[in-house]
Scaffold this active site. Structure first.
Site, short mmCIF file in Angstrom:
data_model
loop_
_atom_site.label_atom_id
_atom_site.label_comp_id
_atom_site.label_asym_id
_atom_site.label_seq_id
_atom_site.Cartn_x
_atom_site.Cartn_y
_atom_site.Cartn_z
N CYS A 81 0.69 -1.00 -0.18
CA CYS A 81 0.13 0.09 0.00
C CYS A 81 0.93 1.14 -0.12
O CYS A 81 0.63 2.01 -0.74
CB CYS A 81 -1.11 -0.10 1.36
SG CYS A 81 -1.93 1.56 1.27
N CYS A 107 -1.38 1.53 -3.20
CA CYS A 107 -2.54 2.68 -2.88
C CYS A 107 -2.04 4.28 -2.91
O CYS A 107 -2.36 5.08 -3.57
CB CYS A 107 -3.29 2.46 -1.68
SG CYS A 107 -3.62 0.68 -1.24
N LYS A 147 0.08 5.42 -6.15
CA LYS A 147 -1.03 5.34 -7.16
C LYS A 147 -1.79 6.54 -7.27
O LYS A 147 -2.08 7.29 -8.00
CB LYS A 147 -1.81 3.99 -7.08
CG LYS A 147 -2.88 3.85 -7.83
CD LYS A 147 -4.29 4.26 -7.41
CE LYS A 147 -4.73 4.02 -6.42
NZ LYS A 147 -5.17 2.82 -5.91
N TYR A 188 -9.10 -3.48 -11.12
CA TYR A 188 -8.59 -2.32 -10.42
C TYR A 188 -7.62 -1.66 -11.10
O TYR A 188 -7.39 -0.42 -11.51
CB TYR A 188 -8.37 -2.42 -9.02
CG TYR A 188 -9.58 -2.71 -8.17
CD1 TYR A 188 -10.00 -1.74 -7.15
CD2 TYR A 188 -10.03 -4.08 -8.06
CE1 TYR A 188 -10.77 -1.90 -6.18
CE2 TYR A 188 -11.04 -4.32 -7.01
CZ TYR A 188 -11.46 -3.32 -6.34
OH TYR A 188 -12.57 -3.42 -5.28
N GLU A 233 -6.86 1.70 -13.40
CA GLU A 233 -6.48 2.94 -12.62
C GLU A 233 -5.10 3.34 -13.57
O GLU A 233 -4.93 4.58 -13.71
CB GLU A 233 -6.11 2.66 -11.13
CG GLU A 233 -7.17 2.46 -10.14
CD GLU A 233 -7.03 2.01 -8.79
OE1 GLU A 233 -7.76 2.21 -8.07
OE2 GLU A 233 -5.85 1.54 -8.67
N HIS A 262 -26.95 21.45 -0.81
CA HIS A 262 -27.12 21.94 -2.24
C HIS A 262 -26.07 22.87 -2.38
O HIS A 262 -26.24 23.98 -1.44
CB HIS A 262 -28.46 22.38 -2.32
CG HIS A 262 -28.97 22.73 -3.64
ND1 HIS A 262 -29.06 21.89 -4.64
CD2 HIS A 262 -29.27 24.02 -4.04
CE1 HIS A 262 -29.29 22.69 -5.61
NE2 HIS A 262 -29.40 23.77 -5.25
N GLU A 282 -25.92 14.86 -2.99
CA GLU A 282 -27.43 14.99 -2.62
C GLU A 282 -28.49 14.25 -3.41
O GLU A 282 -29.54 14.12 -2.85
CB GLU A 282 -27.78 16.66 -2.66
CG GLU A 282 -27.89 17.08 -4.16
CD GLU A 282 -28.39 18.63 -4.18
OE1 GLU A 282 -29.43 18.98 -3.44
OE2 GLU A 282 -27.74 19.54 -4.67
P1 NDP Z 1 -8.25 -7.94 -10.28
O1 NDP Z 1 -8.43 -9.26 -9.91
O2 NDP Z 1 -8.98 -6.92 -9.82
O3 NDP Z 1 -8.21 -8.03 -12.16
C1 NDP Z 1 -7.58 -8.69 -12.58
C2 NDP Z 1 -7.97 -8.58 -14.19
O4 NDP Z 1 -7.00 -9.25 -15.00
C3 NDP Z 1 -9.05 -9.07 -14.47
O5 NDP Z 1 -9.85 -8.19 -15.37
C4 NDP Z 1 -9.00 -10.33 -14.98
O6 NDP Z 1 -9.88 -10.84 -15.81
C5 NDP Z 1 -7.92 -10.17 -15.86
N1 NDP Z 1 -6.80 -11.31 -16.16
C6 NDP Z 1 -6.63 -12.26 -15.18
N2 NDP Z 1 -5.78 -13.25 -15.59
C7 NDP Z 1 -5.52 -12.90 -16.92
C8 NDP Z 1 -4.76 -13.55 -17.82
N3 NDP Z 1 -3.97 -14.52 -17.59
N4 NDP Z 1 -4.87 -12.97 -19.09
C9 NDP Z 1 -5.42 -12.11 -19.31
N5 NDP Z 1 -6.21 -11.17 -18.27
C10 NDP Z 1 -6.29 -11.91 -17.39
O7 NDP Z 1 -6.50 -7.74 -9.97
P2 NDP Z 1 -5.74 -6.63 -10.04
O8 NDP Z 1 -4.23 -6.99 -10.73
O9 NDP Z 1 -6.17 -5.40 -10.79
O10 NDP Z 1 -5.74 -5.89 -8.57
C11 NDP Z 1 -5.38 -6.98 -7.33
C12 NDP Z 1 -6.25 -6.62 -6.40
O11 NDP Z 1 -5.64 -5.52 -5.60
C13 NDP Z 1 -7.67 -6.21 -6.49
O12 NDP Z 1 -8.38 -7.41 -6.71
C14 NDP Z 1 -7.83 -5.45 -5.38
O13 NDP Z 1 -8.21 -6.24 -4.15
C15 NDP Z 1 -6.53 -4.90 -4.96
N6 NDP Z 1 -6.52 -3.49 -5.36
C16 NDP Z 1 -7.36 -2.52 -5.15
C17 NDP Z 1 -7.42 -1.26 -5.42
C18 NDP Z 1 -8.31 -0.19 -4.82
O14 NDP Z 1 -9.05 -0.70 -3.62
N7 NDP Z 1 -8.47 1.10 -5.31
C19 NDP Z 1 -6.23 -0.82 -6.22
C20 NDP Z 1 -5.50 -1.86 -6.64
C21 NDP Z 1 -5.64 -3.02 -6.34
P3 NDP Z 1 -11.48 -11.54 -15.38
O15 NDP Z 1 -12.12 -10.58 -14.95
O16 NDP Z 1 -11.62 -12.16 -16.74
O17 NDP Z 1 -10.88 -12.46 -14.30
#
Ligand code: NDP
Length: 451
Positions: free
Chosen positions: A42, A47, A50, A176, A180, A434, A439
């Site tokens: 983080c 976080c 970022k 996510y 982002e 407002h 709101e």
């Molecule tokens: P996520 O699980 O959110 O997203 C992973 C993405 O990659 C999905 O769209 C998934 O597709 C795709 N994917 C997975 N495997 C493959 C593959 N082999 N080939 C192509 N695409 C693939 O993971 P992130 O890495 O974005 O983030 C990890 C975690 O970190 C999040 O789940 C969250 O918990 C945390 N996080 C939170 C944030 C916040 O609160 N703002 C910011 C950043 C991270 P599909 O949908 O089809 O599975």
């Protein structure tokens, strides 16, 4: 048997540091090991940096928007190196603050990798130490799929230290991190292309949110391509060539893989001492964060429950109070709010419409979309979506979702109402402030007709 420590923690990220401080405050003799930098994902490579980059990337648009408000003049230029240096300074400050927190609490920090020798013995910094209780808080790490040429790709870790801002970025993933960073690079002036394998980005979010966000990202100029897979990545003159499974190719300067994260639990002796892991390597724990070995606990992303910093911190706190504070309590993982810091941002709490229909049967949906007041004069076409999901029988507000300016700030507060199971009538009784966007959440009176 006398142990060197009451508690040995592996991993000084958000969860580990909180557990160390609170356990030490309860009188435990605590040591904490960290092989990288104190602060964890983080603070060091997640976080916090970022969010700073998100702020930076918004200025381009803000300068444009200012013109509608009468501001004119030459457009300021952007200096990536200065942004990264300033960001690094802030991360150094936070890293020092976390170390000072540990020191003030009286927890011994060992800046070294740690591995388990047996259920009470840890090898760390070239020696062996013993502890009655061990807490694993090692977090997670980006998962890079096996694609030919993946060695040319970067993960989010490297995005924070690029020598220069790439002009063309391909981002793989639709979650996510992918969205982002696509927003960050696009806002800073790069050409960003998102390649997502599924039908629509942000799987698991409310369907209206997913569609609305995808449209808004397209308006910003981000090229979001769904049902798209990468076949291979090759070095090409002046950058990289990304070949898609349909045979077409995209040229870029950087390709970012944001395809999920894996618990960091391998090669540290966990299996050897009998700690059960699931098939992706997450430590299996009960509601008290206890693993299959009674004196070994685990909190945060390495358990793959809800992978969010505030949840990890709470798990660390609950562990410390329960094991060392004679005040046992369990983390309630239900109805947690979360945000995706895209542009515009997404924030959400509680059930999506889909989940609520499955859980409650009949639901009332309240939904508004509008142009934020700020953009009446800026002329920008960005819009906001707000949505409430209500259980028809009890009238409890079971979900709140927003895409739009300040969504995370607004949903954080509304999450209190959802957590307290406020009814729609109680939300309606709340007087609006407002003029605000927020709101709208207390003035939506008519459910949308069934679709
Ligand atoms: P996520 O699980 O959110 O997203 C992973 C993405 O990659 C999905 O769209 C998934 O597709 C795709 N994917 C997975 N495997 C493959 C593959 N082999 N080939 C192509 N695409 C693939 O993971 P992130 O890495 O974005 O983030 C990890 C975690 O970190 C999040 O789940 C969250 O918990 C945390 N996080 C939170 C944030 C916040 O609160 N703002 C910011 C950043 C991270 P599909 O949908 O089809 O599975």
């Amino acid at each position: 048997m006398a142990f060197d420590y009451d508690l040995f923690i592996i991993g000084a990220g958000s969860a580990g540091v909180r557990a160390a401080r609170i356990s030490a405050n309860h009188g435990a003799r605590v040591a904490i090991a960290e092989e990288s930098r104190v602060g964890g994902t983080c603070v060091i490579r997640g976080c916090v940096p970022k969010k700073l980059l998100v702020y930076a990337s918004h200025y381009g648009e803000d300068f444009e928007d200012a013109e509608g408000y009468g501001w004119a003049g030459p457009r300021p230029t952007f200096d990536w190196a200065r942004l990264i240096a300033n960001k690094d300074k802030e991360i150094d400050r936070l890293n020092a603050a976390y170390k000072s927190t540990l020191a003030k609490a009286g927890a011994a920090l060992i800046e070294s990798r740690a591995e388990l020798i047996d259920r009470n013995t840890i090898s760390v910094g070239g020696k062996q130490v013993t502890a009655e209780v061990i807490l694993i808080a090692t977090g997670s790490w980006p998962e890079m799929p096996k694609v030919p040429g993946i060695e040319h790709a970067i993960s989010s870790n490297e995005c924070f230290h690029l020598e220069k801002l790439p002009e063309r970025v391909v981002v793989v993933g639709g979650g996510y991190i992918a969205l982002e960073f696509a927003g960050i690079f696009n806002g800073l002036g790069a050409k960003a292309t998102v390649l997502y394998r599924g039908e629509q980005v942000l799987r698991g979010f409310d369907h209206d949110v997913r569609q609305f966000l995808q449209d808004e990202l397209a308006k910003k100029g981000i090229d979001v391509r769904c049902r798209t897979d990468v076949a291979r990545i090759d070095k090409a003159a002046g950058g990289l060539a990304v070949t898609l499974s349909d045979g077409t190719a995209i040229d870029c300067d950087q390709i970012l893989y944001a395809t999920g994260r894996r618990p960091l639990t391998r090669t540290m002796g966990l299996e050897k001492v009998g700690v059960a892991l699931d098939d992706i390597g997450a430590i299996k724990v009960d509601g008290w964060s206890k693993s299959s070995v009674p004196n070994i606990y685990a909190v945060g992303d390495c358990t793959n429950r809800v992978n969010l910093t505030p949840v990890a911190i709470r798990e660390g706190h609950a562990f410390a109070d329960s094991v060392f504070g004679k005040r046992p309590w369990m983390v309630d993982h239900a109805d947690f709010p979360s945000a995706v810091f895209t542009q515009p941002p997404v924030a959400t709490v509680g059930d999506t419409e889909e989940r609520a229909r499955a859980k409650y049967g009949e639901v009332d949906i309240y939904r508004e979309t509008f142009r934020p007041m700020k953009h009446t004069l800026s002329g920008r076409s960005e819009r906001t979506l707000m949505k409430l999901v209500v259980d028809r029988k009890t009238q409890a507000v079971v979900g709140a979702h927003m895409v739009g300016m300040d969504a995370p700030e607004i949903i954080q507060t509304l999450a209190v109402a959802v957590k307290l199971k406020a009814t729609k009538q109680q939300v309606d009784q709340t007087i609006a402030i407002h003029p605000t966007a927020a709101e709208e959440f207390v003035t939506m009176r008519t459910p949308v007709a069934a679709e």
